[in-house]
Design a protein around this motif. Structure first.
Motif, PDB file in Angstrom:
ATOM      1  N   HIS A  36       0.932  -1.093  -0.177  1.00 41.06           N
ATOM      2  CA  HIS A  36       0.117  -0.045  -0.023  1.00 41.06           C
ATOM      3  C   HIS A  36       0.856   1.369   0.076  1.00 41.06           C
ATOM      4  CE1 HIS A  36       0.722   1.441   4.081  1.00 41.06           C
ATOM      5  NE2 HIS A  36      -0.559   2.054   4.083  1.00 41.06           N
ATOM      6  N   ASN A  37       0.332   2.344  -0.268  1.00 45.67           N
ATOM      7  CA  ASN A  37       0.976   3.665  -0.474  1.00 45.67           C
ATOM      8  C   ASN A  37       2.070   3.527  -1.401  1.00 45.67           C
ATOM      9  OD1 ASN A  37       0.299   5.995   1.077  1.00 45.67           O
ATOM     10  ND2 ASN A  37       1.481   5.589   2.782  1.00 45.67           N
ATOM     11  N   TYR A  38       1.719   3.141  -2.380  1.00 48.07           N
ATOM     12  CA  TYR A  38       2.817   3.154  -3.516  1.00 48.07           C
ATOM     13  C   TYR A  38       2.755   3.932  -4.879  1.00 48.07           C
ATOM     14  CZ  TYR A  38      -0.964   0.067  -5.322  1.00 48.07           C
ATOM     15  OH  TYR A  38      -2.080  -0.361  -5.965  1.00 48.07           O
ATOM     16  N   LYS A  39       1.983   4.948  -4.602  1.00 48.86           N
ATOM     17  CA  LYS A  39       1.794   5.778  -5.983  1.00 48.86           C
ATOM     18  C   LYS A  39       3.019   6.117  -6.820  1.00 48.86           C
ATOM     19  CE  LYS A  39       1.507  10.551  -4.175  1.00 48.86           C
ATOM     20  NZ  LYS A  39       0.534  11.718  -3.923  1.00 48.86           N
ATOM     21  N   HIS A  40       4.202   6.316  -6.315  1.00 52.24           N
ATOM     22  CA  HIS A  40       5.392   6.729  -6.758  1.00 52.24           C
ATOM     23  C   HIS A  40       6.151   5.729  -7.120  1.00 52.24           C
ATOM     24  CE1 HIS A  40       4.557  10.953  -5.772  1.00 52.24           C
ATOM     25  NE2 HIS A  40       4.672  10.670  -4.407  1.00 52.24           N
ATOM     26  N   ILE A  41       5.599   4.243  -7.004  1.00 53.67           N
ATOM     27  CA  ILE A  41       6.337   3.403  -7.287  1.00 53.67           C
ATOM     28  C   ILE A  41       5.783   2.756  -8.636  1.00 53.67           C
ATOM     29  CG2 ILE A  41       6.963   0.745  -6.940  1.00 53.67           C
ATOM     30  CD1 ILE A  41       6.893   1.654  -3.997  1.00 53.67           C
ATOM     31  N   TRP A  63      -3.999  11.406 -14.367  1.00 52.90           N
ATOM     32  CA  TRP A  63      -4.325  11.954 -13.252  1.00 52.90           C
ATOM     33  C   TRP A  63      -3.067  12.156 -12.283  1.00 52.90           C
ATOM     34  CZ3 TRP A  63      -5.884   9.514  -8.031  1.00 52.90           C
ATOM     35  CH2 TRP A  63      -6.112  10.296  -7.261  1.00 52.90           C
ATOM     36  N   TYR A  64      -2.027  11.173 -12.273  1.00 55.24           N
ATOM     37  CA  TYR A  64      -1.028  11.048 -11.509  1.00 55.24           C
ATOM     38  C   TYR A  64      -0.088  11.964 -12.150  1.00 55.24           C
ATOM     39  CZ  TYR A  64       3.596   9.526  -9.751  1.00 55.24           C
ATOM     40  OH  TYR A  64       4.826   9.466  -9.323  1.00 55.24           O
ATOM     41  N   ALA A  65       0.021  11.860 -13.639  1.00 52.35           N
ATOM     42  CA  ALA A  65       0.787  12.696 -14.353  1.00 52.35           C
ATOM     43  C   ALA A  65       1.065  14.109 -14.378  1.00 52.35           C
ATOM     44  CB  ALA A  65       1.093  12.324 -15.861  1.00 52.35           C
ATOM     45  N   SER A 214      -8.647  16.919  -5.288  1.00 51.85           N
ATOM     46  CA  SER A 214      -8.012  15.833  -6.023  1.00 51.85           C
ATOM     47  C   SER A 214      -9.153  14.903  -6.734  1.00 51.85           C
ATOM     48  CB  SER A 214      -7.367  14.858  -4.980  1.00 51.85           C
ATOM     49  OG  SER A 214      -6.416  13.811  -5.793  1.00 51.85           O
ATOM     50  N   ILE A 215     -10.193  14.604  -6.081  1.00 54.62           N
ATOM     51  CA  ILE A 215     -11.141  13.714  -6.798  1.00 54.62           C
ATOM     52  C   ILE A 215     -11.793  14.632  -7.768  1.00 54.62           C
ATOM     53  CG2 ILE A 215     -13.073  12.345  -6.206  1.00 54.62           C
ATOM     54  CD1 ILE A 215     -12.445  12.142  -3.646  1.00 54.62           C
ATOM     55  N   CYS A 220     -12.801  15.939 -13.682  1.00 55.63           N
ATOM     56  CA  CYS A 220     -12.712  17.066 -14.610  1.00 55.63           C
ATOM     57  C   CYS A 220     -12.021  16.350 -15.904  1.00 55.63           C
ATOM     58  CB  CYS A 220     -11.997  18.324 -14.347  1.00 55.63           C
ATOM     59  SG  CYS A 220     -12.851  19.322 -13.017  1.00 55.63           S
ATOM     60  N   MET A 221     -11.031  15.539 -15.681  1.00 58.81           N
ATOM     61  CA  MET A 221     -10.247  14.997 -16.806  1.00 58.81           C
ATOM     62  C   MET A 221     -10.905  13.883 -17.314  1.00 58.81           C
ATOM     63  SD  MET A 221      -6.422  14.555 -14.746  1.00 58.81           S
ATOM     64  CE  MET A 221      -5.885  13.967 -16.219  1.00 58.81           C
ATOM     65  N   ASN A 222     -11.487  12.951 -16.485  1.00 60.57           N
ATOM     66  CA  ASN A 222     -12.104  11.857 -17.116  1.00 60.57           C
ATOM     67  C   ASN A 222     -13.692  11.706 -17.327  1.00 60.57           C
ATOM     68  OD1 ASN A 222      -9.842   9.746 -16.737  1.00 60.57           O
ATOM     69  ND2 ASN A 222      -9.765  10.845 -14.921  1.00 60.57           N
ATOM     70  N   ILE A 223     -14.406  12.494 -16.807  1.00 60.62           N
ATOM     71  CA  ILE A 223     -15.891  12.502 -16.860  1.00 60.62           C
ATOM     72  C   ILE A 223     -16.586  13.511 -17.381  1.00 60.62           C
ATOM     73  CG2 ILE A 223     -18.204  11.888 -15.603  1.00 60.62           C
ATOM     74  CD1 ILE A 223     -16.252   9.488 -15.734  1.00 60.62           C
TER      75      ILE A 223
END
Length: 324
Positions: A36-41, A63-65, A214-215, A220-223
């Protein structure tokens, strides 16, 4: 009255630098490792994204980029040595309910690879989340699709019926339109959205998310990328859609409390929406200049809440752009 179909994103912890592995407890199975907590991996994040795309058809990588995946959204996952094969995510939320602040934990992005289903992986992940966080929050909540309505009561979650609202609006074109459509692929317009999301007040004091940009940016990006408008007169961003004789309003993003009239006639002019319309709110409206009509709607997903000491106010709807 038809509710538009919308994918839900699930969204968010702290200590993002850490990655957690169990040693040999119940979360460590012979062929699966808990992470868990691995968004930067990169390897794990991209594998999580592939699973989300295959199960739900949704994407998190862009979204991450763009730097929108903040520390409030955290994945709890099982990894089989090659791929993420099961996940339950949490979003650490702050809410305003009837003017009072609360801390909440939202659960979502619950998914398992078809080859790993019926092994109790989601159950173990949810148990771990509740063990880690249940005492930290005023309430925990999630939105469940019809296939899993019997699953969450086993963990103490109770279904809650939401209420929707609309107003009838009669509009004649004024010729004073101050609304313009925003393009998220234009750097300056995207930055405007980001700035307004960060500086906003909750969409409603009756039921509004705080610090949930963030949500919102994922939506905004996806929907809603084709339904974002800036209203110059009141310095607000509105997410809305014109569908026949209905105006669906998904969010009103502003730094101060607005009346409905300050922004709605501008949108109606832009949409060339003359005549009588139903303005349908996908949140709990809190505008001082209207008396909205409540109605029961056919919810695609069911709200479940777990709490020992908070009574949710009656007649609320959680804002769509803050839902995982």
């Amino acid at each position: 009255m038809v509710e538009p179909i919308c994918h839900r994103f699930c969204g968010s912890v702290r200590n993002e630098s850490a990655i957690y592995y169990t040693d040999g407890e119940k979360l460590k199975m012979s062929q699966y490792t808990f992470i868990h907590n691995y968004k930067h991996i990169t390897e794990y994040r991209r594998s999580f994204n592939r699973l989300a795309h295959s199960v739900f058809g949704i994407d998190f990588e862009a979204w991450y980029a763009r730097g929108c995946w903040d520390d409030r959204y955290v994945c709890y996952s099982f990894h089989d040595g090659r791929d993420v094969i099961a996940n339950v995510s949490v979003t650490h939320m702050d809410y305003m309910l009837e003017g009072m602040p609360y801390k909440a934990l939202q659960i979502g992005t619950v998914m398992t690879h078809p080859d790993a289903r019926n092994l109790g992986l989601s159950r173990q992940l949810l148990e771990k989340i509740l063990s880690d966080h249940e005492q930290e929050y005023d309430f925990i909540y999630l939105f469940a699709n019809p296939d899993v309505l019997q699953f969450y009561p086993k963990f103490g979650f109770v279904p809650v019926r939401e209420t929707s609202y609309y107003v009838r609006y009669l509009h004649g074109k004024t010729g004073q339109n101050a609304a313009r459509k925003l393009n998220i692929d234009e750097a300056a317009e995207w930055e405007l959205i980001v700035q307004k999301a960060a500086a906003r007040i909750p969409v409603s004091r009756r039921c509004g998310a705080v610090h949930a940009e963030s949500i919102l940016l994922w939506y905004c990006m996806n929907i809603f990328s084709d339904h974002i408008y800036y209203i110059d007169d009141c310095d607000a961003v509105v997410i809305a859609e014109h569908r026949e004789q209905e105006l669906h309003v998904y969010d009103v993003i502003a730094e101060r409390k607005l009346s409905l009239d300050e922004w709605l006639h501008h949108l109606a002019d832009l949409f060339a929406a003359e005549g009588e319309y139903r303005v349908i709110f996908h949140f709990t409206p809190d505008f001082d200049d209207i008396r909205p009509v409540s109605y029961e709607w056919d919810q695609p997903d069911t709200l479940f809440v777990k709490t020992d000491h908070v009574s949710l106010p009656a007649g609320i709807r959680f804002p769509m752009t803050a839902q995982a």
